[in-house]
Every structure is written in structure tokens, then in C-alpha cells.
Design a protein around this motif. Structure first.
Motif, PDB file in Angstrom:
ATOM      1  N   SER A  87      42.854  44.243  43.952  1.00 34.58           N
ATOM      2  CA  SER A  87      40.919  44.428  43.519  1.00 34.58           C
ATOM      3  C   SER A  87      40.374  43.308  43.599  1.00 34.58           C
ATOM      4  N   LEU A  88      41.306  41.786  44.558  1.00 35.99           N
ATOM      5  CA  LEU A  88      40.475  41.197  45.805  1.00 35.99           C
ATOM      6  C   LEU A  88      40.101  41.472  47.023  1.00 35.99           C
ATOM      7  N   TYR A  89      40.566  43.074  47.396  1.00 31.39           N
ATOM      8  CA  TYR A  89      40.193  43.166  48.493  1.00 31.39           C
ATOM      9  C   TYR A  89      38.781  43.864  48.168  1.00 31.39           C
ATOM     10  N   VAL A  90      38.740  45.180  47.445  1.00 34.41           N
ATOM     11  CA  VAL A  90      38.171  45.276  46.871  1.00 34.41           C
ATOM     12  C   VAL A  90      36.798  44.725  46.184  1.00 34.41           C
ATOM     13  N   ILE A  91      36.712  44.011  45.848  1.00 32.58           N
ATOM     14  CA  ILE A  91      35.870  42.692  45.597  1.00 32.58           C
ATOM     15  C   ILE A  91      35.101  42.377  46.444  1.00 32.58           C
ATOM     16  N   ALA A  92      36.482  41.673  47.782  1.00 25.86           N
ATOM     17  CA  ALA A  92      35.481  40.998  49.179  1.00 25.86           C
ATOM     18  C   ALA A  92      34.526  41.696  49.432  1.00 25.86           C
ATOM     19  N   PHE A 226      34.212  43.957  38.937  1.00 27.71           N
ATOM     20  CA  PHE A 226      35.293  44.204  39.144  1.00 27.71           C
ATOM     21  C   PHE A 226      36.427  44.950  37.942  1.00 27.71           C
ATOM     22  N   GLY A 227      35.389  44.130  36.658  1.00 30.20           N
ATOM     23  CA  GLY A 227      35.979  45.385  35.727  1.00 30.20           C
ATOM     24  C   GLY A 227      36.164  46.961  35.307  1.00 30.20           C
ATOM     25  N   GLN A 267      56.100  52.688  25.168  1.00 26.79           N
ATOM     26  CA  GLN A 267      56.481  52.100  25.250  1.00 26.79           C
ATOM     27  C   GLN A 267      56.170  50.598  24.648  1.00 26.79           C
ATOM     28  N   ALA A 268      56.431  50.033  24.169  1.00 27.12           N
ATOM     29  CA  ALA A 268      56.019  49.079  23.833  1.00 27.12           C
ATOM     30  C   ALA A 268      56.064  47.485  24.552  1.00 27.12           C
ATOM     31  N   SER A 269      57.116  47.825  25.195  1.00 31.13           N
ATOM     32  CA  SER A 269      56.877  46.642  26.284  1.00 31.13           C
ATOM     33  C   SER A 269      55.920  46.769  27.088  1.00 31.13           C
ATOM     34  N   PHE A 270      55.434  48.260  27.443  1.00 32.06           N
ATOM     35  CA  PHE A 270      54.444  48.485  28.132  1.00 32.06           C
ATOM     36  C   PHE A 270      52.905  48.295  27.784  1.00 32.06           C
ATOM     37  N   ARG A 271      52.923  48.087  26.688  1.00 28.61           N
ATOM     38  CA  ARG A 271      52.053  47.836  26.044  1.00 28.61           C
ATOM     39  C   ARG A 271      51.261  46.102  26.058  1.00 28.61           C
ATOM     40  N   LEU A 272      52.610  45.288  26.225  1.00 25.78           N
ATOM     41  CA  LEU A 272      52.559  44.236  26.129  1.00 25.78           C
ATOM     42  C   LEU A 272      52.231  43.456  27.130  1.00 25.78           C
ATOM     43  N   LEU A 273      52.367  44.367  28.315  1.00 24.07           N
ATOM     44  CA  LEU A 273      52.236  44.493  29.738  1.00 24.07           C
ATOM     45  C   LEU A 273      50.916  44.536  30.022  1.00 24.07           C
ATOM     46  N   ALA A 274      49.898  45.601  29.502  1.00 23.36           N
ATOM     47  CA  ALA A 274      48.551  46.016  29.736  1.00 23.36           C
ATOM     48  C   ALA A 274      47.767  44.603  28.644  1.00 23.36           C
ATOM     49  N   PHE A 275      48.512  43.897  27.878  1.00 19.43           N
ATOM     50  CA  PHE A 275      47.420  43.045  27.345  1.00 19.43           C
ATOM     51  C   PHE A 275      47.315  41.625  28.893  1.00 19.43           C
ATOM     52  N   ALA A 276      48.866  41.311  28.863  1.00 23.52           N
ATOM     53  CA  ALA A 276      49.192  40.416  29.482  1.00 23.52           C
ATOM     54  C   ALA A 276      48.227  40.710  30.886  1.00 23.52           C
ATOM     55  N   GLY A 277      48.154  41.758  31.640  1.00 24.47           N
ATOM     56  CA  GLY A 277      46.905  42.086  32.240  1.00 24.47           C
ATOM     57  C   GLY A 277      45.476  41.812  31.729  1.00 24.47           C
ATOM     58  N   VAL A 278      45.291  42.166  31.236  1.00 28.30           N
ATOM     59  CA  VAL A 278      43.618  41.707  30.617  1.00 28.30           C
ATOM     60  C   VAL A 278      43.422  39.824  30.671  1.00 28.30           C
ATOM     61  N   LEU A 279      44.944  39.574  30.215  1.00 30.32           N
ATOM     62  CA  LEU A 279      44.778  38.043  30.528  1.00 30.32           C
ATOM     63  C   LEU A 279      44.749  37.597  32.265  1.00 30.32           C
ATOM     64  N   VAL A 280      45.373  38.258  32.843  1.00 31.90           N
ATOM     65  CA  VAL A 280      45.436  38.331  34.797  1.00 31.90           C
ATOM     66  C   VAL A 280      43.996  38.201  34.717  1.00 31.90           C
ATOM     67  N   MET A 281      43.480  39.732  34.516  1.00 31.98           N
ATOM     68  CA  MET A 281      42.071  39.553  34.446  1.00 31.98           C
ATOM     69  C   MET A 281      41.096  38.253  34.391  1.00 31.98           C
ATOM     70  N   LEU A 282      41.352  38.148  32.964  1.00 28.47           N
ATOM     71  CA  LEU A 282      39.915  37.013  32.377  1.00 28.47           C
ATOM     72  C   LEU A 282      39.995  35.755  33.640  1.00 28.47           C
ATOM     73  N   VAL A 283      41.177  35.652  33.490  1.00 30.75           N
ATOM     74  CA  VAL A 283      41.981  33.829  34.507  1.00 30.75           C
ATOM     75  C   VAL A 283      41.258  34.288  35.343  1.00 30.75           C
ATOM     76  N   LEU A 284      41.114  35.228  36.487  1.00 31.48           N
ATOM     77  CA  LEU A 284      40.512  35.335  37.792  1.00 31.48           C
ATOM     78  C   LEU A 284      39.361  35.554  37.366  1.00 31.48           C
ATOM     79  N   VAL A 285      38.668  36.590  36.800  1.00 29.75           N
ATOM     80  CA  VAL A 285      37.027  36.314  36.736  1.00 29.75           C
ATOM     81  C   VAL A 285      36.992  34.404  36.363  1.00 29.75           C
ATOM     82  N   LEU A 286      37.903  34.112  35.418  1.00 26.46           N
ATOM     83  CA  LEU A 286      36.727  32.741  34.667  1.00 26.46           C
ATOM     84  C   LEU A 286      37.043  32.115  36.542  1.00 26.46           C
ATOM     85  N   PHE A 287      37.835  32.445  37.627  1.00 23.13           N
ATOM     86  CA  PHE A 287      38.275  31.304  38.389  1.00 23.13           C
ATOM     87  C   PHE A 287      36.970  31.987  39.807  1.00 23.13           C
ATOM     88  N   MET A 288      36.998  33.118  39.977  1.00 26.84           N
ATOM     89  CA  MET A 288      35.588  33.317  40.576  1.00 26.84           C
ATOM     90  C   MET A 288      34.258  33.231  39.857  1.00 26.84           C
TER      91      MET A 288
END
Lengths: 304, 316
Positions: A87-92, A226-227, A267-288
Motif C-alpha cells: 500500500s505504501l509503495y502504491v500510494i507513494a 488508499f482505500g 473461520q472466525a479468527s480470519f474475520r477477527l484479522l480482517a477487523f484488525a486490518g481495518v484498524l491498521v488502515m485507520l491508523v495509517l490514514v490518520l498518520f498520513m
């Protein structure tokens, strides 16, 4: 005579006390209510998404999410590192492409072209239309012309950059034009009257004054890029990349695609990972965005 | 929509131009003139200029049946005049008479408007301002301009004055001196010498306008065009600008557009009175030069009754 009698029948006529008529007051209240509702819906929607993502993804939020590569075997420690790099490469690449091209196009259209000319009007119309073209169409275009076809650079991050740059260019051009239009004419005239060339006058007076507005457009464009997931699916953002991609070679993935991939697994654990991924994106967008806004505020007419 | 396909009706009689166009051929809306074989002295004779006096100083500008158009609209018609070096020349006249348009044609600021077009001749020290191979950029380096509304750049006071010299790539080491000298000439140095690095936008309106004058003279132009420079200022600031103009006169040729007749009477050596001619059929308002003469004559003993009516406040 008639005047006196009518005044007599309206004794409050000379007084400035009292509220405006009930109808006007009702209108004011209704108007405020509509405005309030608008703010509520906008902020409420945002808050709902944030709360939902944070509450669902928080249990999984840790540093490993940023530093570990994706994995289907070790779900508990799988992360987004390679997708973050992608994502960072693409966005840069997008930033490097859209700021000069977007600003240049906007400057040409506003300052150097004859706005009544056929060519300028054609360009104008096309930019307006391009802003409304669905993202997937740009994906197909990228696949046909950038990945294959005349450019033919293959499924690499650079292809993603080029495709997304095309997608968001209309946005940054339109917002840059607005910013340039907001520069007082007197500044450019003043510079020209001092013997500056048109190019010099634009570069020393118009561009600095319009810079905050241009940057705002860039922030919006980059956030959108980014999104984006759909067009990148077509230009090579494959699902599982377990190594850090490079810009010009190798396959790559990006965060939205990664999130989609995890979310569609049963699997539920993958879905949890997806939600965490949303948080990762939010953090990065906030930073940028924080960085971009800091940059904009530095430019914001420091001498006023 | 750039080229204007108006047919060229040659106006046969040159002397007819300064005496208002009731006899103008209406309808077609085109009163363009082919300027072939035109004798300038004929038009100037109409302005009752004293040849000996007019010959005493170097001619800076010479307009020869100068017309300015915006698309199909003619803003100024057939102005012929001479502007002399180291004098203050004032343009007066009612609103819409084309004073500003005429002024802005002198340093090609009208070029910024895509539809603007000039006909007739305008010579600057004998060279055609609109001639082939003449760059408006170079023209504007010789002919500075001060605008109606003070337009300092959103930069420091120093950077405002240094803008012109920097554009001309003058030596960096000279900039401090140039800035001080220009601000001193503009009677602003003592007020701002301690805050040169502060924003020019924090100054008062009168100071801003003096800064704009300092900025304009920093590159040592030959002519200073001033477009109603005091209209946004209070009377005291106005008087300071007028004092400044009188001081600058010994180095610069100044052309000033003003709505304020007292101002023209106070500061100018020569005054041109323009009026507006309203076309009966199209309603187009076209500016024309009525007469140009020494300021004292314009105000006390004008040769044209319209001038007298205007300066005595009976019209306009």
C-alpha cells in the motif's frame, strides 16, 4: 386620517420589542434542525464505523499485525506487513504522480489556456466526466494499457500506482483549479506589472497562495486511493504475498485487498484479522493525513 | 470567438473623431478606422496645444488614434495624445470613459484579457509598443504600474520591494541597498525600517500603497502608471501619496488616472479629459478623448465646453 387610525390599531408598531413573526421563527428552527441532522448523520456514521471496527478488532491489535507477514497457517500471528509495504509503495507512487500532473493541469487550464477555446472546453468536459467513471473501469484500463499493452510493466506496484493515479487525477485537478481560482487576481497582476514573466508570476504568487487548497485536494485524493481495492485486483494486487514487494518487480498486495481476502474466509479468527486490518488502515490514514495537514498548515499564508 | 470579423469602415475625416460621434455611422456598431496616411498634427491641433511648450520635453508616449476593444465592444476610440517625460499627466473623466483601459494599454496589461485588442498606434520613445517582436514582459519592466487597490504580496515588506529586482536577477548583495533606497524614495523607510521582515499585509492602507509605489520604483522603471492610486485611501494618506508623486516627478514620468478632479488639479502638469459616448442604437459606451492641455488651462480656461462643464461639476 387613515394613517393615524391604522397606527392606532397597531400600537406595537413603533416598538422594537418582541420576536419576529411565528412563521419566520418556525422556519429558523426547522433550518437549524436540518443542519443539526446533517451533522448528526455525518458524524454519527463515522463514529459508528470507528466504534464497530475498534470493538471488533481491538483484541487482535498488536505490533505483530504491522510486522508479521500474512499467513493462512499461523492465523494467530499473521499480520499485514507485506500489504502495508504494498500500500505504501502504491500510494507513494500515486503522490509523486498526481501532485505535479494535477497541479500542472490545473495551472494550465486556469492560468495559461484560453478558457473559451475548444480544446480547453473539451479537456474541461472530459475531466468532469472522468471524475464519474467507476473505479473498476480504471482497473480494466490499467490491465489493458499499463500491465499489458503499450506500457506493459506487468503486475507490479508501479502499475497499481499508475492506475490509481489515473483514477484520482480528476479529483485533484478539480480541487486544484478551485484553489487557483481563489487566488486574488491582483497578486498576479502586481507581479506581471513588475516585469515578471507569466510563468514567474504564477510560480511565485499563484502557486504559494493556492498551495493549501491544492494540498487539501491531494489529501482527499490520496485517502481515496488508499482505500481502493477494485481496480487494484485487476492490476495485480494478489491476495497472498508473503515477501516484501518491490516497486518495479514482483507481485504485491494492498491492505484493502488483504482485508477482503481475510473477511471472506469462513473461520472466525480470519474475520477477527480482517477487523484488525481495518484498524491498521485507520491508523495509517490518520498518520498520513496528520502529516499532510501539518504540511498544509505550515504553508497556510504564514504572513497573514 | 477571438477574431473579430467587423468590416473596416474607414472614417474619412480624422478631425471628426475628437468631436463626438453623433455623426458616427450607427447600426453596424463598427467605427473602426484604418490608420493609413494619418497625420498626427491634425489631431493635436484640435487639442489647442501650444507647440513650443509641447516640444520642450522629451515625448515618452505617443498615441496615434489608439482604440481598445474587448471583443466586439469598443472601450476607447481614436485617442491621440503625447505624454512627456518627467511630467505628471492626469486622465480625468466620468465613470466608464475608458481612462483605466487607456492606461492599461500603455504597459500592455490589457493583454491579460483574452478578448482585448488594440488598434492604432502607441509608441514608447518612438518604438511601437504593440509592434512585432515586442514582449509585454520587457515593456512592463520599463513601465511600472500602481493599482487602484493596494496589492502587496502576502510576503514580508522586504520581499515585496525585492520582488522586482529578484525577477531581474539583480545581484543579491545589492538588494539591501535597493530596498532601503526604494522605501526611502517612497517616504516609508522610517516607518518600516525596524520591521522589514514582517508581513506587508499588517500595514495600513496608505502604507501599503506607498509600499506598492516603492515596489514599482525598485527596478528603476522609466514611467509610472497609477490607476486611481488614492481612491481607497483617507485624505491624509492621499496627500502623502501626492507629495510623493511630486517628488518622484524629477526622475519618472507619471501618468495618473483619477476620479478626483482636485487631485488632478493639485498634482498634474497636463490633464487629458475623456468622456463617454453612448451609441444611440446599441447603447455601447465608448470612451473618447475630448481634449488634453496644461492642467491650469483645463481647469480655468478649457477650450471644449464639455470639459468646462465637467470640471465645474455640471456633468459627470
Amino acid at each position: 386620517m387613515s394613517i393615524t387610525s391604522s397606527t392606532a390599531s397597531l400600537p406595537q408598531r413603533d416598538s422594537i420589542r418582541g420576536a419576529p413573526p411565528a412563521g419566520e421563527r418556525a422556519f429558523s428552527i426547522a433550518f437549524s434542525a436540518v443542519l443539526g441532522l446533517g451533522i448528526f448523520v455525518a458524524l454519527g456514521g463515522l463514529a459508528a464505523i470507528l466504534i464497530w471496527a475498534v470493538s471488533a478488532g481491538l483484541p487482535r491489535l498488536d505490533w505483530g499485525l504491522f510486522t508479521n507477514a500474512p499467513s493462512t497457517a499461523r492465523i494467530e500471528t499473521a499480520g499485514f506487513r507485506t500489504a502495508i509495504f504494498g500500500s505504501l509503495y502504491v500510494i507513494a507512487g500515486v503522490i509523486v504522480l498526481i501532485i505535479p500532473i494535477g497541479l500542472g493541469t490545473a495551472l494550465y487550464l486556469e492560468e495559461f489556456s484560453d478558457r473559451t477555446s475548444r480544446f480547453a472546453r473539451l479537456v474541461d468536459l472530459n475531466i468532469q466526466n472522468l471524475a464519474g467513471v467507476p473505479a473498476i473501469v480504471f482497473g480494466i484500463l490499467g490491465l489493458a494499457f499499463i500491465v499489458r499493452g503499450p506500457v506493459g510493466i506487468g503486475f507490479v506496484a508501479a502499475a497499481g500506482s499508475l492506475t490509481l493515479a489515473l483514477l484520482v487525477l480528476p479529483t485533484i485537478i478539480v480541487s486544484s483549479r478551485e484553489a487557483i481560482r481563489g487566488v486574488p487576481r491582483s497578486l498576479k497582476e502586481g507581479a506581471l506589472a513588475l516585469g515578471a514573466t507569466p510563468w514567474k508570476a504564477v510560480w511565485t504568487q499563484v502557486v504559494p497562495y493556492a498551495a493549501p487548497g491544492v494540498l487539501t485536494g491531494a489529501i482527499l485524493s490520496v485517502a481515496r486511493a488508499f482505500g481502493e481495492a477494485a481496480p487494484l485486483l485487476l492490476v495485480g494486487a494478489v491476495t497472498f504475498v508473503t515477501f516484501n514487494p518491490r516497486f518495479w518487480s514482483d507481485g504485491y498486495s494492498v491492505l484493502p485487498v488483504m482485508i477482503y481476502q481475510y473477511a471472506t474466509r469462513p473461520q472466525a479468527s480470519f474475520r477477527l484479522l480482517a477487523f484488525a486490518g481495518v484498524l491498521v488502515m485507520l491508523v495509517l490514514v490518520l498518520f498520513m493525513n496528520s502529516f499532510a495537514i501539518w504540511l498544509r498548515n505550515r504553508y497556510e499564508r504564514p504572513l497573514q | 470567438m477571438n477574431a473579430d470579423p467587423t468590416p473596416e469602415h474607414a472614417l474619412p475625416d480624422a478631425a471628426a473623431a475628437p468631436t463626438v460621434g453623433s455623426s458616427m455611422p450607427g447600426g453596424s456598431g463598427s467605427s473602426e478606422t484604418a490608420s493609413t496616411g494619418f497625420d498626427l498634427s491634425t489631431a493635436l491641433g484640435g487639442a489647442r496645444a501650444d507647440d513650443e511648450e509641447r516640444a520642450r520635453a522629451e515625448v515618452v508616449f505617443e498615441a496615434d488614434r489608439l482604440s481598445v476593444f474587448y471583443g466586439d465592444f469598443q472601450a476607447v476610440r481614436d485617442v491621440s495624445m503625447q505624454i512627456h517625460a518627467k511630467e505628471i499627466t492626469a486622465f480625468i473623466g466620468p465613470s466608464g470613459c475608458g481612462k483605466t483601459t487607456l492606461l492599461r494599454s500603455f504597459n500592455r496589461m490589457n493583454d491579460l484579457i483574452a478578448s482585448a485588442r488594440v488598434e492604432g498606434g502607441l509608441r514608447y520613445h518612438g518604438e511601437d509598443v504593440y509592434g512585432e517582436g515586442v514582449s509585454p514582459v520587457i515593456v512592463r519592466r520599463k513601465i511600472g504600474m500602481v493599482f487602484q487597490k493596494p496589492n502587496p504580496f502576502p510576503k514580508s515588506i522586504y520581499d515585496n520591494v525585492a520582488y522586482g529586482p529578484r525577477v531581474l536577477k539583480w545581484k543579491k548583495s545589492d538588494l539591501d541597498d535597493v530596498v532601503e533606497e526604494s522605501l526611502t524614495r517612497a517616504a516609508l523607510w522610517d516607518e518600516v525600517k525596524d520591521r522589514l521582515d514582517q508581513s506587508a499585509l499588517g500595514m495600513s492602507g496608505g502604507q501599503q500603497q506607498r509600499l506598492c509605489i516603492a515596489r514599482a520604483i525598485a527596478t528603476k522603471p522609466d514611467v509610472l502608471l497609477m490607476d486611481e492610486p488614492c481612491s481607497a485611501l483617507d485624505p491624509i494618506a492621499t496627500l502623502r501619496i501626492e507629495d510623493l508623486m511630486r517628488e518622484l516627478k524629477d526622475e519618472y514620468s507619471i501618468v495618473i488616472v483619477t476620479h478626483n478632479m482636485q487631485q488632478a488639479a493639485r498634482v498634474s502638469d497636463y490633464t487629458a479629459f475623456l468622456t463617454v459616448d453612448i451609441d444611440d442604437e446599441s447603447g455601447q459606451r465608448t470612451g473618447e478623448l475630448v481634449e488634453m492641455d496644461r492642467t491650469d488651462r483645463i481647469f480655468t480656461n478649457a477650450s471644449d465646453p464639455r470639459t468646462e462643464a465637467y470640471v465645474s461639476g455640471r456633468f459627470g
